[in-house]
Design a protein around this motif. Sequence first.
Motif, PDB file in Angstrom:
ATOM      1  N   VAL B  54      12.076  -5.720 -10.589  1.00  0.00           N
ATOM      2  CA  VAL B  54      11.575  -4.493  -9.964  1.00  0.00           C
ATOM      3  C   VAL B  54      12.488  -4.145  -8.786  1.00  0.00           C
ATOM      4  CG1 VAL B  54       9.621  -3.409  -8.784  1.00  0.00           C
ATOM      5  CG2 VAL B  54       9.196  -5.169 -10.521  1.00  0.00           C
ATOM      6  N   PRO B  55      12.958  -2.898  -8.710  1.00  0.00           N
ATOM      7  CA  PRO B  55      13.809  -2.544  -7.567  1.00  0.00           C
ATOM      8  C   PRO B  55      13.060  -2.787  -6.253  1.00  0.00           C
ATOM      9  CG  PRO B  55      13.695  -0.740  -9.160  1.00  0.00           C
ATOM     10  CD  PRO B  55      12.698  -1.763  -9.589  1.00  0.00           C
ATOM     11  N   ASP B  56      13.733  -3.422  -5.324  1.00  0.00           N
ATOM     12  CA  ASP B  56      13.153  -3.722  -4.014  1.00  0.00           C
ATOM     13  C   ASP B  56      12.513  -2.467  -3.400  1.00  0.00           C
ATOM     14  OD1 ASP B  56      12.892  -5.294  -1.527  1.00  0.00           O
ATOM     15  OD2 ASP B  56      14.417  -3.899  -0.795  1.00  0.00           O
ATOM     16  N   ALA B  57      13.201  -1.346  -3.547  1.00  0.00           N
ATOM     17  CA  ALA B  57      12.750  -0.116  -2.891  1.00  0.00           C
ATOM     18  C   ALA B  57      11.456   0.431  -3.492  1.00  0.00           C
ATOM     19  CB  ALA B  57      13.848   0.945  -2.980  1.00  0.00           C
ATOM     20  N   ALA B  58      11.107  -0.028  -4.698  1.00  0.00           N
ATOM     21  CA  ALA B  58       9.898   0.497  -5.348  1.00  0.00           C
ATOM     22  C   ALA B  58       8.645  -0.257  -4.918  1.00  0.00           C
ATOM     23  CB  ALA B  58      10.054   0.401  -6.870  1.00  0.00           C
ATOM     24  N   ILE B  59       8.825  -1.308  -4.131  1.00  0.00           N
ATOM     25  CA  ILE B  59       7.693  -2.179  -3.792  1.00  0.00           C
ATOM     26  C   ILE B  59       7.184  -1.894  -2.384  1.00  0.00           C
ATOM     27  CG2 ILE B  59       6.963  -4.591  -3.479  1.00  0.00           C
ATOM     28  CD1 ILE B  59       9.216  -5.345  -5.469  1.00  0.00           C
ATOM     29  N   ALA B  60       5.844  -1.786  -2.250  1.00  0.00           N
ATOM     30  CA  ALA B  60       5.208  -1.721  -0.927  1.00  0.00           C
ATOM     31  C   ALA B  60       4.571  -3.071  -0.665  1.00  0.00           C
ATOM     32  CB  ALA B  60       4.154  -0.620  -0.897  1.00  0.00           C
ATOM     33  N   ARG B  61       4.625  -3.492   0.601  1.00  0.00           N
ATOM     34  CA  ARG B  61       4.158  -4.840   0.943  1.00  0.00           C
ATOM     35  C   ARG B  61       3.323  -4.800   2.216  1.00  0.00           C
ATOM     36  NH1 ARG B  61       9.742  -4.818  -0.510  1.00  0.00           N
ATOM     37  NH2 ARG B  61      10.372  -6.547  -1.843  1.00  0.00           N
ATOM     38  N   ARG B  62       2.259  -5.582   2.270  1.00  0.00           N
ATOM     39  CA  ARG B  62       1.470  -5.753   3.496  1.00  0.00           C
ATOM     40  C   ARG B  62       1.014  -7.196   3.581  1.00  0.00           C
ATOM     41  NH1 ARG B  62       2.924  -1.527   4.279  1.00  0.00           N
ATOM     42  NH2 ARG B  62       1.961   0.364   5.104  1.00  0.00           N
ATOM     43  N   THR B  63       1.156  -7.808   4.742  1.00  0.00           N
ATOM     44  CA  THR B  63       0.576  -9.135   4.933  1.00  0.00           C
ATOM     45  C   THR B  63      -0.866  -8.949   5.378  1.00  0.00           C
ATOM     46  OG1 THR B  63       1.115  -9.326   7.270  1.00  0.00           O
ATOM     47  CG2 THR B  63       2.814 -10.012   5.704  1.00  0.00           C
ATOM     48  N   ALA B  64      -1.660 -10.033   5.257  1.00  0.00           N
ATOM     49  CA  ALA B  64      -3.056  -9.993   5.708  1.00  0.00           C
ATOM     50  C   ALA B  64      -3.107  -9.584   7.183  1.00  0.00           C
ATOM     51  CB  ALA B  64      -3.705 -11.358   5.508  1.00  0.00           C
ATOM     52  N   GLU B  65      -2.153 -10.102   7.940  1.00  0.00           N
ATOM     53  CA  GLU B  65      -2.090  -9.770   9.372  1.00  0.00           C
ATOM     54  C   GLU B  65      -1.946  -8.257   9.570  1.00  0.00           C
ATOM     55  OE1 GLU B  65       0.336 -12.318  12.187  1.00  0.00           O
ATOM     56  OE2 GLU B  65       1.408 -10.433  12.450  1.00  0.00           O
ATOM     57  N   GLN B  66      -1.096  -7.656   8.752  1.00  0.00           N
ATOM     58  CA  GLN B  66      -0.874  -6.209   8.871  1.00  0.00           C
ATOM     59  C   GLN B  66      -2.108  -5.428   8.430  1.00  0.00           C
ATOM     60  OE1 GLN B  66       2.828  -6.328   6.553  1.00  0.00           O
ATOM     61  NE2 GLN B  66       3.829  -5.232   8.237  1.00  0.00           N
ATOM     62  N   LEU B  67      -2.735  -5.883   7.343  1.00  0.00           N
ATOM     63  CA  LEU B  67      -3.937  -5.178   6.879  1.00  0.00           C
ATOM     64  C   LEU B  67      -5.062  -5.308   7.909  1.00  0.00           C
ATOM     65  CD1 LEU B  67      -4.064  -6.003   3.044  1.00  0.00           C
ATOM     66  CD2 LEU B  67      -3.629  -3.778   4.097  1.00  0.00           C
ATOM     67  N   ALA B  68      -5.180  -6.532   8.484  1.00  0.00           N
ATOM     68  CA  ALA B  68      -6.232  -6.765   9.474  1.00  0.00           C
ATOM     69  C   ALA B  68      -5.997  -5.903  10.721  1.00  0.00           C
ATOM     70  CB  ALA B  68      -6.284  -8.237   9.846  1.00  0.00           C
ATOM     71  N   ALA B  69      -4.726  -5.772  11.086  1.00  0.00           N
ATOM     72  CA  ALA B  69      -4.395  -4.972  12.275  1.00  0.00           C
ATOM     73  C   ALA B  69      -4.549  -3.488  11.978  1.00  0.00           C
ATOM     74  CB  ALA B  69      -2.976  -5.284  12.716  1.00  0.00           C
ATOM     75  N   GLY B  70      -4.952  -3.180  10.743  1.00  0.00           N
ATOM     76  CA  GLY B  70      -5.165  -1.791  10.367  1.00  0.00           C
ATOM     77  C   GLY B  70      -3.870  -1.008  10.329  1.00  0.00           C
ATOM     78  N   ASP B  71      -2.758  -1.696  10.097  1.00  0.00           N
ATOM     79  CA  ASP B  71      -1.473  -0.997   9.963  1.00  0.00           C
ATOM     80  C   ASP B  71      -1.678   0.104   8.936  1.00  0.00           C
ATOM     81  OD1 ASP B  71      -0.360  -2.630  11.769  1.00  0.00           O
ATOM     82  OD2 ASP B  71       1.291  -3.336  10.503  1.00  0.00           O
ATOM     83  N   ALA B  72      -1.634   1.288   9.412  1.00  0.00           N
ATOM     84  CA  ALA B  72      -2.125   2.438   8.664  1.00  0.00           C
ATOM     85  C   ALA B  72      -1.656   2.467   7.221  1.00  0.00           C
ATOM     86  CB  ALA B  72      -1.683   3.713   9.359  1.00  0.00           C
ATOM     87  N   VAL B  73      -2.599   2.466   6.322  1.00  0.00           N
ATOM     88  CA  VAL B  73      -2.297   2.754   4.932  1.00  0.00           C
ATOM     89  C   VAL B  73      -2.744   4.193   4.741  1.00  0.00           C
ATOM     90  CG1 VAL B  73      -2.858   2.202   2.557  1.00  0.00           C
ATOM     91  CG2 VAL B  73      -2.664   0.374   4.238  1.00  0.00           C
ATOM     92  N   GLU B  74      -1.791   5.064   4.772  1.00  0.00           N
ATOM     93  CA  GLU B  74      -2.168   6.476   4.704  1.00  0.00           C
ATOM     94  C   GLU B  74      -2.403   6.880   3.264  1.00  0.00           C
ATOM     95  OE1 GLU B  74       0.415   9.087   6.817  1.00  0.00           O
ATOM     96  OE2 GLU B  74       0.399   7.771   8.590  1.00  0.00           O
ATOM     97  N   ILE B  75      -3.593   7.339   2.995  1.00  0.00           N
ATOM     98  CA  ILE B  75      -3.933   7.755   1.648  1.00  0.00           C
ATOM     99  C   ILE B  75      -3.576   9.230   1.520  1.00  0.00           C
ATOM    100  CG2 ILE B  75      -5.752   7.794  -0.078  1.00  0.00           C
ATOM    101  CD1 ILE B  75      -6.161   5.136   0.980  1.00  0.00           C
ATOM    102  N   GLU B  76      -2.585   9.460   0.683  1.00  0.00           N
ATOM    103  CA  GLU B  76      -2.219  10.863   0.459  1.00  0.00           C
ATOM    104  C   GLU B  76      -3.011  11.347  -0.742  1.00  0.00           C
ATOM    105  OE1 GLU B  76       1.994  11.099  -0.094  1.00  0.00           O
ATOM    106  OE2 GLU B  76       2.332   9.585   1.440  1.00  0.00           O
ATOM    107  N   ASP B  77      -4.029  12.156  -0.496  1.00  0.00           N
ATOM    108  CA  ASP B  77      -4.813  12.590  -1.653  1.00  0.00           C
ATOM    109  C   ASP B  77      -4.182  13.786  -2.348  1.00  0.00           C
ATOM    110  OD1 ASP B  77      -5.372  13.771   0.675  1.00  0.00           O
ATOM    111  OD2 ASP B  77      -7.549  13.433   0.630  1.00  0.00           O
ATOM    112  N   SER B  78      -3.008  14.182  -1.840  1.00  0.00           N
ATOM    113  CA  SER B  78      -2.334  15.289  -2.499  1.00  0.00           C
ATOM    114  C   SER B  78      -1.656  14.828  -3.797  1.00  0.00           C
ATOM    115  CB  SER B  78      -1.296  15.898  -1.565  1.00  0.00           C
ATOM    116  OG  SER B  78      -0.392  14.877  -1.171  1.00  0.00           O
ATOM    117  N   GLY B  79      -1.201  13.564  -3.823  1.00  0.00           N
ATOM    118  CA  GLY B  79      -0.428  13.099  -4.968  1.00  0.00           C
ATOM    119  C   GLY B  79      -1.278  12.921  -6.217  1.00  0.00           C
ATOM    120  N   ASP B  80      -0.627  12.904  -7.368  1.00  0.00           N
ATOM    121  CA  ASP B  80      -1.339  12.593  -8.603  1.00  0.00           C
ATOM    122  C   ASP B  80      -1.590  11.099  -8.625  1.00  0.00           C
ATOM    123  OD1 ASP B  80      -1.219  15.187  -9.386  1.00  0.00           O
ATOM    124  OD2 ASP B  80       0.684  14.927 -10.459  1.00  0.00           O
TER     125      ASP B  80
END
Lengths: 310, 179, 252
Positions: B54-80
């Motif tokens: 898988v191309p490195d650039a196609a992957i999104a990554r979050r550690t538990a620490e980042q998710l816990a810190a609420g590192d914004a996961v912006e939900i774009e509801d515009s996309g399909d």
Amino acid sequence: MDDPTYDTRLAEFETRIARGEKIEPGDWMPDAYRKQLIRMISQHANSEVVGMLPEGAWITRAPNLRRKMVLLAKVQDEAGHGQYLYHAAETLGISRDEMIDALLEGRAKYASVFNYPTLGWADVAAIGWLVDGAAIMNQTMLAHCSYGPYSRAMVRICAEEGFHKKQGQEMIIRYSQGTPAQKQMAQEAIDRWWWPALMMFGPHDSDSPNTPQLMRWGIKTRTNDELRQEFLDELVPGIQALGLSVPDPEMHYDEATGHWVGREIDWDEFWRVIKGDGPMNASRLAARRKAHEDGRWVREAAAAYAQAMG
Amino acid sequence: MTDQWPRYEVFKQDRTDGPFRNVGSVHAPDAELALMNARNVFARRPACVALWVVPDAAIARRTAEQLAAGDAVEIEDSGDSGRYAVFSKQSQRQTMTYVDYVGEVTARSVEAALQTAADTFTDVPGIVWWACPVEAITASPQSDLPGFEAATSKLFRMPNQYHTVFTMQKIRRGEEGEE
Amino acid sequence: MDAAVRDALSARLLAMADDELVLAHRNSEWTGHAPILEEDIAFTNMALDELGHASIWYGLYGELTGEDADRLIFFRNAGQYRNAQLVELPRGDWAFSMVRQYLFDAAEYVTLNHLKASSYSPLAEAAAKIATEESYHLRHTGLWLRRLGLGTEESHGRAQAALNVLWPYARQLFVPLPNDDVLVEAGIFPAAGLLLNEWTSMTRSHLADCGLTVPEEALPRRDVDRAEHTEHLMALLAVMQSVARLDPEAEW
């Protein structure tokens, strides 16, 4: 530090390490932790890549079919290990391009041991037993390292490296019990690689300013001198049991401590080779540069094709 | 442009009923060669039955620490919405693999897929989450299996083929050497 | 086994083993010097596989003749080797090595396909085993040839120059050995002419896809006997045999 939460974050970071958790890419880490890891891992990766050269020269000369396959597989593993380690360093935000450029421009370090020449076939054996043997001790420690990607690379490398040491030891054993020419070849090889192998563990703990911090952050868990002593205690009796000797007239077993003790390492030589003035420094770098330059058009062609196919 | 080519993350399956696990990455100019390189780098020894790159650039990554810190996961509801493959790191055990394939989720972006994964696979420990669009995965064909099995014939890579400990013991006892 | 068949088969096996060994030697010269780390690993894999194949062919040869692989490899002179000249030529640049490897892989691929049905079962079994690795080599070199042929002006020029030299040499792989007809008749080994046809249509079509032109004017060359060699083989063996010959009685 400008960051007001720095102390809190540092405390959390150190607590996680104390709990035995791995730090992963994306997690918060002190800048010094990142920098130390980039330094160590890229140096380690470069060492694997340069380390292909001294033994690689003997692939075409290996004296039987099995030795030829074993050596090919071993040198191939070294390329693989360089590959795993560059990957681990890349997760810290440095690119393989940057690391390779630094190596080729002479700005990056690699293990000095590879700046010594291989002058006979048994040198391949001595490198396996002594140099890989020393490397395994260091790598076994680093497999416990607190940084996830480095630890994982080390676990994989240790699993593969076992046969590197054993194939070398197997040859030294055989040659020590073999014909006079073989026995002489084995002794000369041990004489050549003994001191460089001991130097692989790095300077004395007292001259190793990074060690306390590296241990506090779980990057290293044992000191240079501890590892070096373990190496001596394993290797000296092994070599002597074969009727061979180490090139150190002062080497003796100290009843009081239960350890083997020898002469002091020639630290002038140690620092001189690190600074580029070893027997093969120029030649090793020239070989890497040539491969890189000769390969440029190949890398460009594949990239151009990929772009055209888009 | 990088002279060392882009990076592809590599996932290896050890048994046909086992998970695909992230083992590291390779540099390659395209997915076709990435798959080739992945085999050469990660299937030199047993065991491997299949590979994904898988191309490195196609992957999104979050550690538990980042998710816990609420590192914004912006939900774009515009996309399909699309299908995303998700992976997670499941243990702190010392191991040579990182994240394991967990399954697929439907989401509106790769970033959103991470949160959806954490919410969906609640029984999976998620120390780290990865997600990528399913179409970013290039898989080795079924016909590669015999080629992977060929690695089992290279026994000289196995430490147990060298009887050094035994031979040293014999020599120390004063017997004839050689294994 | 009939003596005539045994002699013919052992001559064929020795040629196959020597081809693999000498090509592996050339490929192993890239270890540590390839254009990118992943290719150091890939080319070394091919060299390793080829040594494995050589070992299998020498083993079958040894079953027929009682000769030992290491004695054959390290104590024969250039004139006693039976490899094609294609594989002994110096490794050249990356394009040269890759084009050579592709032409050889394609030849091995078509040969193994027939050998899987050989009436001599040890040969059929070995061919089936080797074919899985070989089809991988062919895929690797096939993909690379496309990238060299269609990549940049420089890569195309280098690949074409390599092909111009190598194409006539590759033909030697299909020159029949003096007693091959015995093997063909017994269903042990396919006719060289058949293999040449299959190889030619396979390689011509792929080379065309890669934008490379087969040098028609270079053909036909005379049928070169496998006992004939270039001086490159002598130099190669001087290196390969140097340690083993230091002490011929030693076990390494």
